[in-house]
Design a protein around this motif. Sequence first.
Motif, short mmCIF file in Angstrom:
data_model
loop_
_atom_site.label_atom_id
_atom_site.label_comp_id
_atom_site.label_asym_id
_atom_site.label_seq_id
_atom_site.Cartn_x
_atom_site.Cartn_y
_atom_site.Cartn_z
N VAL A 126 3.98 0.65 2.35
CA VAL A 126 3.84 -0.30 3.46
C VAL A 126 3.61 -1.69 2.88
N CYS A 127 4.45 -2.64 3.30
CA CYS A 127 4.39 -4.01 2.79
C CYS A 127 4.14 -4.98 3.94
N ASP A 128 3.15 -5.83 3.79
CA ASP A 128 2.86 -6.82 4.83
C ASP A 128 3.81 -8.01 4.73
N LEU A 129 4.32 -8.44 5.88
CA LEU A 129 5.01 -9.72 5.98
C LEU A 129 3.99 -10.81 6.26
N PRO A 130 4.31 -12.06 5.94
CA PRO A 130 3.32 -13.13 6.18
C PRO A 130 3.06 -13.39 7.65
N TYR A 131 4.00 -13.00 8.51
CA TYR A 131 3.92 -13.17 9.95
C TYR A 131 5.08 -12.41 10.55
N ASN A 132 5.12 -12.30 11.84
CA ASN A 132 6.25 -11.64 12.51
C ASN A 132 7.51 -12.46 12.25
N ALA A 133 8.48 -11.83 11.60
CA ALA A 133 9.68 -12.56 11.17
C ALA A 133 10.91 -11.69 11.31
N GLN A 134 12.05 -12.35 11.46
CA GLN A 134 13.34 -11.66 11.36
C GLN A 134 13.66 -11.54 9.87
N VAL A 135 13.80 -10.30 9.39
CA VAL A 135 13.99 -10.09 7.95
C VAL A 135 15.10 -9.07 7.69
N THR A 136 15.70 -9.20 6.52
CA THR A 136 16.57 -8.15 5.99
C THR A 136 15.87 -7.60 4.75
N PRO A 137 15.39 -6.35 4.79
CA PRO A 137 14.63 -5.78 3.68
C PRO A 137 15.54 -5.35 2.53
N VAL A 160 0.86 -1.18 0.00
CA VAL A 160 0.00 0.00 0.00
C VAL A 160 0.89 1.23 0.00
N ALA A 161 0.64 2.16 -0.91
CA ALA A 161 1.43 3.39 -1.00
C ALA A 161 0.60 4.57 -0.49
N THR A 162 1.22 5.39 0.37
CA THR A 162 0.58 6.60 0.88
C THR A 162 1.62 7.71 0.85
N GLY A 163 1.49 8.65 -0.08
CA GLY A 163 2.48 9.72 -0.20
C GLY A 163 3.83 9.15 -0.55
#
Length: 544
Positions: free
Chosen positions: A17-28, A10-13
């Motif tokens: 915002v990008c949803d992860l499938p669940y709470n995860a340890q990630v490197t974007p 979802v883009a706002t200005g």
Amino acid sequence: MKEFPKTSIVATGDTIVCDLPYNAQVTPYFDIEAAAGGHISIFTDNYLSFSGGEANLRAEYLTKEGPQAYEHLLWMNGHKVYYVFPKGTKIKSLKFRETGYDTQFSGSFSCSDPFFNKLRDKALRTLYVTMRDNFMDCPERERGQWTGDAVNEAGEVFYAMSPSAHLLIRKWLHEIIAWQQPDGKIYAPVPAGNWFDELPCQVLATLGYYGIWTYYLNTGDKTTIADLYDGAKKYLQLWEPDGQGLMQFRRGDWTWGDWGDNRDMLCMYNLWYYIALDGMERMARELGKPADAAMFAAARARFHPAFNARFWNGKSYRDPAYKGKTDDRTQALAVVSGIAGPEKYPAIMQVFAAERHASPYMEKYVFEAMFRMGRPDEALARHKERFSEMVNDPRFTTLFEGWGIGPKGFGGGTVNHAWSGGGLTVLGQFLCGVEPLSPGYDTLRIMPRPGKMEEAAATVPSVKGPIRTAFVNRNGRFSLDAETPGGTTTVIAVPSAKKIKMNGKVVFANGNFTKPGAAKPFGTEGGYVRFLVGPGKWRFESEK
């Protein structure tokens, strides 16, 4: 590397915002074209709202001219990733790489109550996101290896994850002792950086039955308990007797027994000390230290009657000098430690019915105590009541530090605190009834405590191999299926009934064992008929 689902972006200005499938340890990661000198920010919803304290972990990037790609290798976690891009940036792709501790989700649990399936799923997700190079209380506020948290987390590992995760437990226990000071003092958390404080109750929990001994019971790793024993003994020697069979109050550097109010601290600290004595006595016997074992046994023998004489008032355990409401935590520790006998259970159940002071961390011991007292329905009802808000919250795949978020939380209140997942352990160990009886699962017990639960099944990933069990409890009939691995001997306990069949043949009828075949009679006790079996598949059926 995975792309975020397009439906989740979802883009706002200037923000995506990008949803992860669940709470995860990630490197974007991003792949873009941009002008030179632009500023990009990357963070998660934890940074924005749920960090449990001041905003902290985020990524900052300065653009160069033209095409460029970047992966932020310092991991972060949350349920959403936010990218803030300069105006005019052309976005080619947004991705993430999930990382985490090298283990498999080898255990399983399901039951006929969807709430507990969801609770177990959230507990497992919370556990995994709080594991990496150490156990941690939360993965964004501090990532500290608070040793009381790790006690609960380690217990969950044994019912949920492959034995590769046992290495992280062993590392935690070695670190606790490795950071011990020359005078015997032990820190929580460790490794210590800017924190050098002793939390006596958390250290005692680590050194006692639920910490080192539970590790040994599940792994059979005798080398580790031999490594840790002297340091654990040295710490207990810091505690000073009160001359009446109990211990003086040891404040430590942070007199903390739990989050929340109405903490009966002298009772609580003494009970944790007694649980530590229990673990130390067991370790001394295993390590061939009869003099030490006798010393710890004698201390326990003095302690038991002294504690009951001083703190039991006929209705509850309570320090006469304590002025708060009756502490449910203290009653739970008295039960799980064995200090409280069955004659006190009705009164303690009245306390559990009336008092709600334990945090999600200590509620694990209330849950376990109620199962040990033979009150599974009340145990499940209380756990459902207390955890309903966080389990049913659709925004999160993890369990909270406190009973809610923000003002309902404790200590800052993160949304992913594995100390809250003790129910995962209790569901496997008591509802489904799987637990080791001797180190390394040489002997084990399968003793389900179904209450009114109609169905439940579990796979426990033991060091001997998977242990599978499932029961159906409906319309006056009970069936139990069990599969045990090689190298084990199992006590299978079936709720008492007029007639019990094993693999289709009657093995118990009208109060007497019949010819059991491959199962050996092992007596009756506490409303159960017990059989001794070797490795294999077993099916027991009974009618009330």
